[in-house]
Design a protein around this motif. Structure first.
Motif, PDB file in Angstrom:
ATOM      1  N   VAL A 113      18.494  -0.505  -0.474  1.00 52.50           N
ATOM      2  CA  VAL A 113      17.388   0.223  -1.070  1.00 52.50           C
ATOM      3  C   VAL A 113      16.093  -0.443  -0.616  1.00 52.50           C
ATOM      4  N   VAL A 114      15.096   0.374  -0.277  1.00 54.92           N
ATOM      5  CA  VAL A 114      13.783  -0.154   0.055  1.00 54.92           C
ATOM      6  C   VAL A 114      12.897  -0.025  -1.176  1.00 54.92           C
ATOM      7  N   ARG A 115      12.224  -1.103  -1.521  1.00 56.71           N
ATOM      8  CA  ARG A 115      11.231  -1.097  -2.597  1.00 56.71           C
ATOM      9  C   ARG A 115       9.862  -1.195  -1.936  1.00 56.71           C
ATOM     10  N   VAL A 116       9.008  -0.222  -2.219  1.00 55.76           N
ATOM     11  CA  VAL A 116       7.688  -0.155  -1.598  1.00 55.76           C
ATOM     12  C   VAL A 116       6.635  -0.558  -2.620  1.00 55.76           C
ATOM     13  N   VAL A 117       5.881  -1.608  -2.299  1.00 55.48           N
ATOM     14  CA  VAL A 117       4.776  -2.046  -3.145  1.00 55.48           C
ATOM     15  C   VAL A 117       3.476  -1.446  -2.638  1.00 55.48           C
ATOM     16  N   THR A 118       3.285  -1.482  -1.322  1.00 52.03           N
ATOM     17  CA  THR A 118       2.056  -0.985  -0.702  1.00 52.03           C
ATOM     18  C   THR A 118       2.393  -0.214   0.557  1.00 52.03           C
ATOM     19  N   LEU A 119       1.728   0.908   0.736  1.00 54.80           N
ATOM     20  CA  LEU A 119       1.785   1.631   1.992  1.00 54.80           C
ATOM     21  C   LEU A 119       0.336   1.951   2.350  1.00 54.80           C
ATOM     22  N   ALA A 120      -0.245   1.078   3.170  1.00 55.26           N
ATOM     23  CA  ALA A 120      -1.661   1.182   3.522  1.00 55.26           C
ATOM     24  C   ALA A 120      -1.829   1.951   4.823  1.00 55.26           C
ATOM     25  N   ILE A 121      -2.928   2.710   4.909  1.00 50.63           N
ATOM     26  CA  ILE A 121      -3.224   3.515   6.085  1.00 50.63           C
ATOM     27  C   ILE A 121      -4.733   3.438   6.342  1.00 50.63           C
ATOM     28  N   SER A 122      -5.120   3.415   7.624  1.00 50.85           N
ATOM     29  CA  SER A 122      -6.545   3.435   7.972  1.00 50.85           C
ATOM     30  C   SER A 122      -7.226   4.625   7.306  1.00 50.85           C
ATOM     31  N   LYS A 123      -8.410   4.367   6.750  1.00 49.02           N
ATOM     32  CA  LYS A 123      -9.143   5.408   6.030  1.00 49.02           C
ATOM     33  C   LYS A 123     -10.248   5.980   6.914  1.00 49.02           C
TER      34      LYS A 123
END
Length: 114
Positions: free
Chosen positions: A38-48
């Protein structure tokens, strides 16, 4: 649920970069590295950027967007999900460049695999 990974978890820091011309769309897939984890995602950041669209799906279900702003920017990297979100099969990021200019978008998934 704790925000800390359990013993034996594998830390994830998965960066990806895509360059998009005006009107183009990119889909980035993140999948567990090991079968049955299982993957636990805390942050998924992307250029704004203005004139962009951002969408995140976990296991095919909409989790964020489509929205004009990313959930957090790669220059910020603030933890977005507390507790961490769960993905059994895939995390899909869809970015659309709605501007008249070419752009380079950076994404970074931070979490763990258990």
């Amino acid at each position: 649920m704790s925000d800390a990974p359990p013993d034996g978890a594998v830390a994830l820091c998965e960066p990806e970069t895509v360059s998009l011309e005006s009107g183009q769309k990119a889909t980035i897939e993140f999948e567990p590295k090991k079968s049955g984890t299982v993957v636990r995602v805390v942050t998924l950041a992307i250029s704004k950027f203005p004139d962009s669209s951002y969408r995140i799906e976990l296991d095919g279900n909409d989790e964020y967007g489509p929205a004009a702003l990313p959930p957090t920017d790669v220059d910020d990297m603030a933890g977005m999900w507390r507790p961490a979100k769960r993905a059994n099969n895939s995390i899909t990021v869809t970015i659309k460049n709605l501007s008249q200019n070419p752009r380079t978008y950076h994404t970074q998934l931070v979490g763990w695999e258990e």
